[in-house]
Write a protein that holds these residues in place. Structure first.
Motif, PDB file in Angstrom:
ATOM      1  N   ASN A   1      10.817  -4.508   4.513  1.00 57.54           N
ATOM      2  CA  ASN A   1       9.382  -4.272   4.434  1.00 57.54           C
ATOM      3  C   ASN A   1       8.784  -4.649   3.078  1.00 57.54           C
ATOM      4  O   ASN A   1       7.591  -4.442   2.846  1.00 57.54           O
ATOM      5  N   GLY A   2       9.608  -5.192   2.192  1.00 53.46           N
ATOM      6  CA  GLY A   2       9.104  -5.583   0.878  1.00 53.46           C
ATOM      7  C   GLY A   2       8.935  -4.440  -0.100  1.00 53.46           C
ATOM      8  O   GLY A   2       8.336  -4.618  -1.172  1.00 53.46           O
ATOM      9  N   PHE A   3       9.471  -3.258   0.248  1.00 53.28           N
ATOM     10  CA  PHE A   3       9.287  -2.090  -0.623  1.00 53.28           C
ATOM     11  C   PHE A   3       9.982  -2.273  -1.978  1.00 53.28           C
ATOM     12  O   PHE A   3       9.414  -1.964  -3.025  1.00 53.28           O
ATOM     13  N   ALA A   4      11.215  -2.745  -1.952  1.00 57.71           N
ATOM     14  CA  ALA A   4      11.965  -2.905  -3.204  1.00 57.71           C
ATOM     15  C   ALA A   4      11.286  -3.922  -4.118  1.00 57.71           C
ATOM     16  O   ALA A   4      11.193  -3.716  -5.344  1.00 57.71           O
ATOM     17  N   THR A   5      10.794  -5.005  -3.544  1.00 59.70           N
ATOM     18  CA  THR A   5      10.118  -6.033  -4.340  1.00 59.70           C
ATOM     19  C   THR A   5       8.874  -5.470  -5.013  1.00 59.70           C
ATOM     20  O   THR A   5       8.647  -5.664  -6.212  1.00 59.70           O
ATOM     21  N   ALA A   6       8.039  -4.774  -4.241  1.00 62.29           N
ATOM     22  CA  ALA A   6       6.798  -4.223  -4.787  1.00 62.29           C
ATOM     23  C   ALA A   6       7.075  -3.163  -5.840  1.00 62.29           C
ATOM     24  O   ALA A   6       6.409  -3.104  -6.883  1.00 62.29           O
ATOM     25  N   ALA A   7       8.070  -2.300  -5.587  1.00 67.23           N
ATOM     26  CA  ALA A   7       8.397  -1.244  -6.544  1.00 67.23           C
ATOM     27  C   ALA A   7       8.976  -1.835  -7.829  1.00 67.23           C
ATOM     28  O   ALA A   7       8.612  -1.428  -8.942  1.00 67.23           O
ATOM     29  N   ALA A   8       9.870  -2.816  -7.694  1.00 67.26           N
ATOM     30  CA  ALA A   8      10.467  -3.447  -8.871  1.00 67.26           C
ATOM     31  C   ALA A   8       9.419  -4.191  -9.685  1.00 67.26           C
ATOM     32  O   ALA A   8       9.487  -4.221 -10.924  1.00 67.26           O
TER      33      ALA A   8
ATOM     34  N   ALA B   1       9.642   4.608 -13.061  1.00 64.83           N
ATOM     35  CA  ALA B   1      10.087   4.516 -11.668  1.00 64.83           C
ATOM     36  C   ALA B   1       8.895   4.266 -10.759  1.00 64.83           C
ATOM     37  O   ALA B   1       7.765   4.684 -11.046  1.00 64.83           O
ATOM     38  N   ALA B   2       9.159   3.579  -9.650  1.00 63.72           N
ATOM     39  CA  ALA B   2       8.156   3.357  -8.612  1.00 63.72           C
ATOM     40  C   ALA B   2       8.864   3.519  -7.273  1.00 63.72           C
ATOM     41  O   ALA B   2      10.082   3.329  -7.175  1.00 63.72           O
ATOM     42  N   GLY B   3       8.112   3.878  -6.252  1.00 57.84           N
ATOM     43  CA  GLY B   3       8.755   4.079  -4.968  1.00 57.84           C
ATOM     44  C   GLY B   3       7.824   3.841  -3.794  1.00 57.84           C
ATOM     45  O   GLY B   3       6.600   3.774  -3.954  1.00 57.84           O
ATOM     46  N   ALA B   4       8.421   3.702  -2.618  1.00 58.83           N
ATOM     47  CA  ALA B   4       7.674   3.581  -1.366  1.00 58.83           C
ATOM     48  C   ALA B   4       7.694   4.931  -0.670  1.00 58.83           C
ATOM     49  O   ALA B   4       8.766   5.515  -0.479  1.00 58.83           O
ATOM     50  N   ILE B   5       6.534   5.418  -0.311  1.00 59.95           N
ATOM     51  CA  ILE B   5       6.428   6.723   0.341  1.00 59.95           C
ATOM     52  C   ILE B   5       5.840   6.529   1.731  1.00 59.95           C
ATOM     53  O   ILE B   5       4.750   5.963   1.886  1.00 59.95           O
ATOM     54  N   VAL B   6       6.582   6.981   2.723  1.00 61.85           N
ATOM     55  CA  VAL B   6       6.150   6.909   4.119  1.00 61.85           C
ATOM     56  C   VAL B   6       5.981   8.342   4.601  1.00 61.85           C
ATOM     57  O   VAL B   6       6.942   9.114   4.616  1.00 61.85           O
ATOM     58  N   GLY B   7       4.758   8.687   4.988  1.00 62.92           N
ATOM     59  CA  GLY B   7       4.468  10.091   5.259  1.00 62.92           C
ATOM     60  C   GLY B   7       4.518  10.829   3.935  1.00 62.92           C
ATOM     61  O   GLY B   7       3.763  10.529   3.010  1.00 62.92           O
ATOM     62  N   SER B   8       5.471  11.732   3.806  1.00 58.12           N
ATOM     63  CA  SER B   8       5.671  12.406   2.517  1.00 58.12           C
ATOM     64  C   SER B   8       7.050  12.097   1.947  1.00 58.12           C
ATOM     65  O   SER B   8       7.441  12.657   0.929  1.00 58.12           O
TER      66      SER B   8
ATOM     67  N   LEU C   1      10.148   9.737   0.389  1.00 60.52           N
ATOM     68  CA  LEU C   1      10.476   8.576  -0.425  1.00 60.52           C
ATOM     69  C   LEU C   1      11.543   7.766   0.302  1.00 60.52           C
ATOM     70  O   LEU C   1      12.619   8.279   0.621  1.00 60.52           O
ATOM     71  N   VAL C   2      11.269   6.490   0.583  1.00 63.74           N
ATOM     72  CA  VAL C   2      12.212   5.670   1.348  1.00 63.74           C
ATOM     73  C   VAL C   2      12.770   4.498   0.539  1.00 63.74           C
ATOM     74  O   VAL C   2      13.692   3.817   0.982  1.00 63.74           O
ATOM     75  N   ALA C   3      12.196   4.254  -0.638  1.00 65.77           N
ATOM     76  CA  ALA C   3      12.700   3.179  -1.507  1.00 65.77           C
ATOM     77  C   ALA C   3      12.334   3.507  -2.945  1.00 65.77           C
ATOM     78  O   ALA C   3      11.335   4.196  -3.196  1.00 65.77           O
ATOM     79  N   ILE C   4      13.162   3.036  -3.876  1.00 66.63           N
ATOM     80  CA  ILE C   4      12.896   3.305  -5.291  1.00 66.63           C
ATOM     81  C   ILE C   4      13.321   2.108  -6.141  1.00 66.63           C
ATOM     82  O   ILE C   4      14.269   1.393  -5.805  1.00 66.63           O
ATOM     83  N   ALA C   5      12.580   1.890  -7.215  1.00 68.66           N
ATOM     84  CA  ALA C   5      12.985   0.986  -8.297  1.00 68.66           C
ATOM     85  C   ALA C   5      12.792   1.788  -9.575  1.00 68.66           C
ATOM     86  O   ALA C   5      11.802   2.507  -9.721  1.00 68.66           O
ATOM     87  N   HIS C   6      13.734   1.690 -10.493  1.00 62.87           N
ATOM     88  CA  HIS C   6      13.617   2.497 -11.709  1.00 62.87           C
ATOM     89  C   HIS C   6      14.420   1.884 -12.831  1.00 62.87           C
ATOM     90  O   HIS C   6      15.334   1.075 -12.604  1.00 62.87           O
ATOM     91  N   VAL C   7      14.059   2.245 -14.042  1.00 67.03           N
ATOM     92  CA  VAL C   7      14.845   1.844 -15.206  1.00 67.03           C
ATOM     93  C   VAL C   7      16.120   2.681 -15.199  1.00 67.03           C
ATOM     94  O   VAL C   7      16.068   3.909 -15.212  1.00 67.03           O
TER      95      VAL C   7
ATOM     96  N   GLU D   1       0.811  -1.225   0.000  1.00 72.82           N
ATOM     97  CA  GLU D   1       0.000   0.000   0.000  1.00 72.82           C
ATOM     98  C   GLU D   1       0.844   1.276   0.000  1.00 72.82           C
ATOM     99  O   GLU D   1       0.347   2.341  -0.375  1.00 72.82           O
ATOM    100  N   ARG D   2       2.113   1.163   0.391  1.00 78.08           N
ATOM    101  CA  ARG D   2       2.967   2.353   0.402  1.00 78.08           C
ATOM    102  C   ARG D   2       3.760   2.531  -0.895  1.00 78.08           C
ATOM    103  O   ARG D   2       4.512   3.487  -1.035  1.00 78.08           O
ATOM    104  N   VAL D   3       3.607   1.611  -1.807  1.00 78.74           N
ATOM    105  CA  VAL D   3       4.390   1.636  -3.047  1.00 78.74           C
ATOM    106  C   VAL D   3       3.494   1.971  -4.235  1.00 78.74           C
ATOM    107  O   VAL D   3       2.410   1.397  -4.392  1.00 78.74           O
ATOM    108  N   ARG D   4       3.953   2.888  -5.071  1.00 79.07           N
ATOM    109  CA  ARG D   4       3.214   3.259  -6.279  1.00 79.07           C
ATOM    110  C   ARG D   4       4.182   3.710  -7.358  1.00 79.07           C
ATOM    111  O   ARG D   4       5.367   3.970  -7.104  1.00 79.07           O
TER     112      ARG D   4
END
Length: 259
Positions: free
Chosen positions: A201-208, A165-172, A174-180, A128-131
């Protein structure tokens, strides 16, 4: 030794081919984001790959070397300052390392570089924190920690609009990123990074997963590479369905002299 012109860089890109192990150097050669040198270059290309070095503008201290003539590669490396290691075909890693040791007196270590390709549909991972990130996130990237700003493009705007690119956002934040990181006609290399305190927390997996899905929607193959002992990166790649397809090798000189 010859520094390649933009047109000669395109010839070298054609030499290297569009395969998982060449995505980054080929993309840089095609887009002009590198310095490239060769000991020999023929046009039209022959069947023999020249001894060549490609210095990625976004990671200039880790050039990619091509060709299997260790002596020629060493001559090219000696002519260029500022590099810390070289990524090459494993076949010539030991011969090159021995030349370095014999002629410069440094110690050498070798480090495997594992390449994956996603040859099946992406395995989805929802968090839910990744988009996906959009151009509205440019300021968020500009103000964020360097570790999760991504790389591979001239501007953040280009990374979010031309790239994916996709990332995990906590509050406002960015705490994780996956990108071309680099893209060719057939492939797109995906890079990931998570701030240390937010790992696990699985952020990298979800973003990738989101990025890989978009890459496949463009009709391209997502690729992934990491060091042989990067257990976390291997784990994410395998969870997403990536398959190991090849290996290259880093030849890394030590600063201390041999006794």
């Amino acid at each position: 030794m010859k520094k390649l012109t933009p047109q000669e860089c395109l010839v070298l890109a054609e030499h290297l081919g569009d395969v998982p192990t060449t995505v980054i150097p080929v993309a840089r050669l095609q887009q002009g984001h590198c310095r490239a040198y060769t000991a020999r270059l023929e046009s039209p290309p022959s069947d023999t790959l020249p001894a060549s070095l490609v210095f990625d503008s976004f990671c200039p201290d880790e050039p990619s070397g091509f060709g299997t003539d260790a002596k020629m590669l060493w001559q090219l490396l000696q002519s260029q300052p500022g590099w810390s290691c070289v990524n090459i075909n494993p076949v010539c890693a030991e011969p090159l390392g021995k030349l370095m040791e014999a002629e410069s007196g440094v110690s050498i270590r070798y480090y495997g570089d594992v390449h994956y390709a996603l040859l099946a549909p992406t395995v989805p991972y929802i968090n839910e924190r990744v988009r996906l990130l959009t151009e509205a996130d440019v300021e968020r990237l500009e103000k964020g920690p360097a570790e999760v700003q991504g790389n591979g493009y001239s501007t953040f705007h280009e990374m979010l609009t031309v790239g994916i690119a996709a990332g995990a956002i906590v509050g406002s934040e960015l705490v994780a990123i996956a990108h071309v990181y680099a893209e060719t006609r057939l492939h797109a290399d995906i890079g990931v990074s998570t701030l240390p305190e937010w790992r696990g927390n699985g952020f990298a997996t979800a973003a990738a997963a989101l990025v890989a899905e978009r890459v496949q929607a463009k009709g391209k193959v997502p690729v992934w590479s990491c060091g042989e002992d990067n257990a976390a990166s291997h784990h994410v790649a395998k969870k997403l369905g990536f398959t190991e397809v090849a290996r290259r090798m880093y030849v890394i000189p030590y600063s201390e002299k041999k006794v």
